[in-house]
Design a protein around this motif. Structure first.
Motif, PDB file in Angstrom:
ATOM      1  N   HIS A 167       0.781  -1.064  -0.352  1.00 34.72           N
ATOM      2  CA  HIS A 167      -0.120   0.168  -0.094  1.00 34.72           C
ATOM      3  C   HIS A 167       0.942   0.487  -0.197  1.00 34.72           C
ATOM      4  CE1 HIS A 167      -3.001   3.277   1.253  1.00 34.72           C
ATOM      5  NE2 HIS A 167      -3.508   2.088   0.894  1.00 34.72           N
ATOM      6  N   ALA A 168       1.082   1.826  -1.444  1.00 36.53           N
ATOM      7  CA  ALA A 168       1.545   3.453  -1.147  1.00 36.53           C
ATOM      8  C   ALA A 168       1.545   4.398  -0.150  1.00 36.53           C
ATOM      9  CB  ALA A 168       1.349   3.783  -3.032  1.00 36.53           C
ATOM     10  N   GLY A 169       0.426   4.076   0.135  1.00 39.09           N
ATOM     11  CA  GLY A 169       0.141   5.513   1.346  1.00 39.09           C
ATOM     12  C   GLY A 169       0.407   5.108   2.686  1.00 39.09           C
ATOM     13  N   THR A 170       0.713   3.840   2.946  1.00 45.42           N
ATOM     14  CA  THR A 170       1.413   3.323   3.787  1.00 45.42           C
ATOM     15  C   THR A 170       2.301   3.206   4.287  1.00 45.42           C
ATOM     16  OG1 THR A 170      -1.103   2.089   4.545  1.00 45.42           O
ATOM     17  CG2 THR A 170       0.876   1.553   5.932  1.00 45.42           C
ATOM     18  N   ARG A 171       3.109   2.686   2.922  1.00 49.99           N
ATOM     19  CA  ARG A 171       4.804   3.039   2.643  1.00 49.99           C
ATOM     20  C   ARG A 171       5.254   4.127   2.841  1.00 49.99           C
ATOM     21  NH1 ARG A 171       5.070   0.176  -1.816  1.00 49.99           N
ATOM     22  NH2 ARG A 171       4.480   2.232  -3.070  1.00 49.99           N
ATOM     23  N   GLU A 172       4.496   5.480   2.436  1.00 43.98           N
ATOM     24  CA  GLU A 172       5.065   6.483   2.501  1.00 43.98           C
ATOM     25  C   GLU A 172       5.220   7.096   4.300  1.00 43.98           C
ATOM     26  OE1 GLU A 172       2.927   9.325   0.223  1.00 43.98           O
ATOM     27  OE2 GLU A 172       3.369   8.098  -1.886  1.00 43.98           O
ATOM     28  N   LEU A 173       3.812   6.640   4.274  1.00 45.88           N
ATOM     29  CA  LEU A 173       3.784   7.303   6.078  1.00 45.88           C
ATOM     30  C   LEU A 173       5.318   6.244   6.772  1.00 45.88           C
ATOM     31  CD1 LEU A 173       2.494   8.427   8.562  1.00 45.88           C
ATOM     32  CD2 LEU A 173       0.319   6.460   8.956  1.00 45.88           C
ATOM     33  N   ALA A 174       5.157   4.806   6.563  1.00 52.87           N
ATOM     34  CA  ALA A 174       6.440   4.208   7.169  1.00 52.87           C
ATOM     35  C   ALA A 174       7.576   5.237   7.005  1.00 52.87           C
ATOM     36  CB  ALA A 174       6.080   2.933   6.793  1.00 52.87           C
ATOM     37  N   GLU A 175       7.903   5.787   6.141  1.00 52.64           N
ATOM     38  CA  GLU A 175       9.028   5.961   5.984  1.00 52.64           C
ATOM     39  C   GLU A 175       9.065   7.562   6.510  1.00 52.64           C
ATOM     40  OE1 GLU A 175       9.541   7.524   1.984  1.00 52.64           O
ATOM     41  OE2 GLU A 175       9.620   5.491   1.263  1.00 52.64           O
ATOM     42  N   MET A 176       8.186   8.557   6.964  1.00 52.49           N
ATOM     43  CA  MET A 176       8.431   9.500   7.879  1.00 52.49           C
ATOM     44  C   MET A 176       8.072   8.784  10.001  1.00 52.49           C
ATOM     45  SD  MET A 176       9.093  11.406   5.607  1.00 52.49           S
ATOM     46  CE  MET A 176       8.586  12.933   6.649  1.00 52.49           C
ATOM     47  N   VAL A 177       8.250   7.538   9.922  1.00 51.48           N
ATOM     48  CA  VAL A 177       7.713   7.294  11.235  1.00 51.48           C
ATOM     49  C   VAL A 177       8.472   7.612  12.191  1.00 51.48           C
ATOM     50  CG1 VAL A 177       9.222   4.471  11.404  1.00 51.48           C
ATOM     51  CG2 VAL A 177       6.181   4.964  12.408  1.00 51.48           C
ATOM     52  N   TYR A 178      10.203   7.440  11.761  1.00 52.93           N
ATOM     53  CA  TYR A 178      10.877   8.809  12.984  1.00 52.93           C
ATOM     54  C   TYR A 178      10.537   9.854  13.637  1.00 52.93           C
ATOM     55  CZ  TYR A 178      12.193  12.203   9.358  1.00 52.93           C
ATOM     56  OH  TYR A 178      11.811  12.977   8.385  1.00 52.93           O
ATOM     57  N   GLN A 179       9.778  10.465  12.827  1.00 51.51           N
ATOM     58  CA  GLN A 179       8.525  11.707  13.431  1.00 51.51           C
ATOM     59  C   GLN A 179       8.262  11.308  14.460  1.00 51.51           C
ATOM     60  OE1 GLN A 179       7.619  13.993  10.288  1.00 51.51           O
ATOM     61  NE2 GLN A 179       9.402  14.336   9.519  1.00 51.51           N
ATOM     62  N   PHE A 180       7.663  10.666  14.648  1.00 46.00           N
ATOM     63  CA  PHE A 180       6.506  10.192  15.965  1.00 46.00           C
ATOM     64  C   PHE A 180       7.714   9.208  17.085  1.00 46.00           C
ATOM     65  CE2 PHE A 180       4.589  10.150  11.471  1.00 46.00           C
ATOM     66  CZ  PHE A 180       3.905  11.172  12.376  1.00 46.00           C
ATOM     67  N   ASP A 181       8.491   8.896  16.933  1.00 47.47           N
ATOM     68  CA  ASP A 181       9.766   8.362  17.936  1.00 47.47           C
ATOM     69  C   ASP A 181       9.856   8.810  18.809  1.00 47.47           C
ATOM     70  OD1 ASP A 181       9.287   5.522  16.767  1.00 47.47           O
ATOM     71  OD2 ASP A 181      10.699   5.717  15.465  1.00 47.47           O
ATOM     72  N   LYS A 182      10.081  10.662  18.332  1.00 46.69           N
ATOM     73  CA  LYS A 182      11.154  11.335  19.931  1.00 46.69           C
ATOM     74  C   LYS A 182      10.608  12.577  19.342  1.00 46.69           C
ATOM     75  CE  LYS A 182      15.632   9.410  19.339  1.00 46.69           C
ATOM     76  NZ  LYS A 182      16.557   8.825  18.638  1.00 46.69           N
ATOM     77  N   PRO A 183      10.023  13.399  20.604  1.00 46.89           N
ATOM     78  CA  PRO A 183       9.985  14.766  20.743  1.00 46.89           C
ATOM     79  C   PRO A 183      10.128  15.645  19.103  1.00 46.89           C
ATOM     80  CG  PRO A 183      10.170  13.897  22.641  1.00 46.89           C
ATOM     81  CD  PRO A 183      10.933  13.070  22.036  1.00 46.89           C
ATOM     82  N   PHE A 184       8.938  16.056  18.817  1.00 53.79           N
ATOM     83  CA  PHE A 184       9.870  17.114  17.712  1.00 53.79           C
ATOM     84  C   PHE A 184       9.000  18.079  18.494  1.00 53.79           C
ATOM     85  CE2 PHE A 184       9.834  17.126  12.802  1.00 53.79           C
ATOM     86  CZ  PHE A 184      10.158  15.788  13.261  1.00 53.79           C
ATOM     87  N   VAL A 185      10.288  18.954  18.800  1.00 52.28           N
ATOM     88  CA  VAL A 185      10.552  20.244  19.697  1.00 52.28           C
ATOM     89  C   VAL A 185      11.368  21.568  18.899  1.00 52.28           C
ATOM     90  CG1 VAL A 185      11.121  21.539  21.742  1.00 52.28           C
ATOM     91  CG2 VAL A 185      10.470  18.957  21.310  1.00 52.28           C
ATOM     92  N   LEU A 186      10.674  22.827  18.611  1.00 48.28           N
ATOM     93  CA  LEU A 186      10.632  23.452  18.847  1.00 48.28           C
ATOM     94  C   LEU A 186      11.014  25.022  19.018  1.00 48.28           C
ATOM     95  CD1 LEU A 186      11.809  25.723  15.492  1.00 48.28           C
ATOM     96  CD2 LEU A 186       9.110  25.909  15.128  1.00 48.28           C
ATOM     97  N   ASP A 187      11.974  25.749  19.373  1.00 49.19           N
ATOM     98  CA  ASP A 187      12.405  26.583  20.134  1.00 49.19           C
ATOM     99  C   ASP A 187      12.024  28.278  19.262  1.00 49.19           C
ATOM    100  OD1 ASP A 187      13.212  28.881  22.198  1.00 49.19           O
ATOM    101  OD2 ASP A 187      15.305  27.229  22.787  1.00 49.19           O
ATOM    102  N   SER A 188      11.225  28.108  19.515  1.00 53.37           N
ATOM    103  CA  SER A 188      11.193  29.909  19.414  1.00 53.37           C
ATOM    104  C   SER A 188      11.621  31.065  19.894  1.00 53.37           C
ATOM    105  CB  SER A 188       9.449  29.996  18.222  1.00 53.37           C
ATOM    106  OG  SER A 188       8.561  29.931  19.543  1.00 53.37           O
ATOM    107  N   SER A 189      12.231  31.124  20.693  1.00 48.76           N
ATOM    108  CA  SER A 189      12.246  31.715  21.745  1.00 48.76           C
ATOM    109  C   SER A 189      12.405  33.611  20.970  1.00 48.76           C
ATOM    110  CB  SER A 189      12.453  31.503  22.662  1.00 48.76           C
ATOM    111  OG  SER A 189      13.798  30.892  22.336  1.00 48.76           O
ATOM    112  N   ALA A 190      13.814  32.964  20.207  1.00 48.75           N
ATOM    113  CA  ALA A 190      15.082  33.903  19.542  1.00 48.75           C
ATOM    114  C   ALA A 190      13.522  34.712  18.640  1.00 48.75           C
ATOM    115  CB  ALA A 190      16.074  33.233  19.090  1.00 48.75           C
ATOM    116  N   SER A 191      13.081  33.722  17.229  1.00 47.76           N
ATOM    117  CA  SER A 191      12.159  34.633  16.791  1.00 47.76           C
ATOM    118  C   SER A 191      11.087  35.684  17.826  1.00 47.76           C
ATOM    119  CB  SER A 191      11.710  34.017  15.980  1.00 47.76           C
ATOM    120  OG  SER A 191      13.056  32.850  14.878  1.00 47.76           O
TER     121      SER A 191
END
Length: 108
Positions: free
Chosen positions: A58-82
């Motif tokens: 399933h192509a859609g799931t294949r694309e999602l599986a490629e991005m799974v690393y984004q869900f393994d650890k927190p994605f934290v953005l520090d915008s304090s300087a901006s």
């Protein structure tokens, strides 16, 4: 970014839009449920190996599986300087959630 465009000294610099503190997906689901006055749905996780296995057919799931690393650890953005450079602050999550729920309720 409109604010940055008005300040020539900020041109050709890296800026982030003001970003609220990071919370987990579970906490965000609970926040929206609380704001909407409903019970939070059960939140689960599909194991990576299952995503990759389904992705072989399933192509859609294949694309999602490629991005799974984004869900393994927190994605934290520090915008304090901006935020300091632009003189802006993020909208509190609760305020944004309430506005979103209120808008959806007008769409029926």
């Amino acid at each position: 970014m409109i604010r940055a465009a008005d300040e020539e000294g900020l041109w050709n610099s890296f800026l982030h839009a003001p970003t609220a503190p990071a919370i987990s997906q579970r906490a965000l689901v609970q926040l929206y449920a609380d704001v909407a006055g409903v019970a939070a749905p059960r939140v689960g996780r599909i194991p990576t190996w299952i995503m990759k296995a389904i992705g072989t057919v399933h192509a859609g799931t294949r694309e999602l599986a490629e991005m799974v690393y984004q869900f393994d650890k927190p994605f934290v953005l520090d915008s304090s300087a901006s935020e300091a450079l632009l003189g802006l602050a993020p909208t509190p999550l609760e305020t944004g959630a309430k506005a979103t729920v209120d808008w959806w309720r007008t769409q029926a």
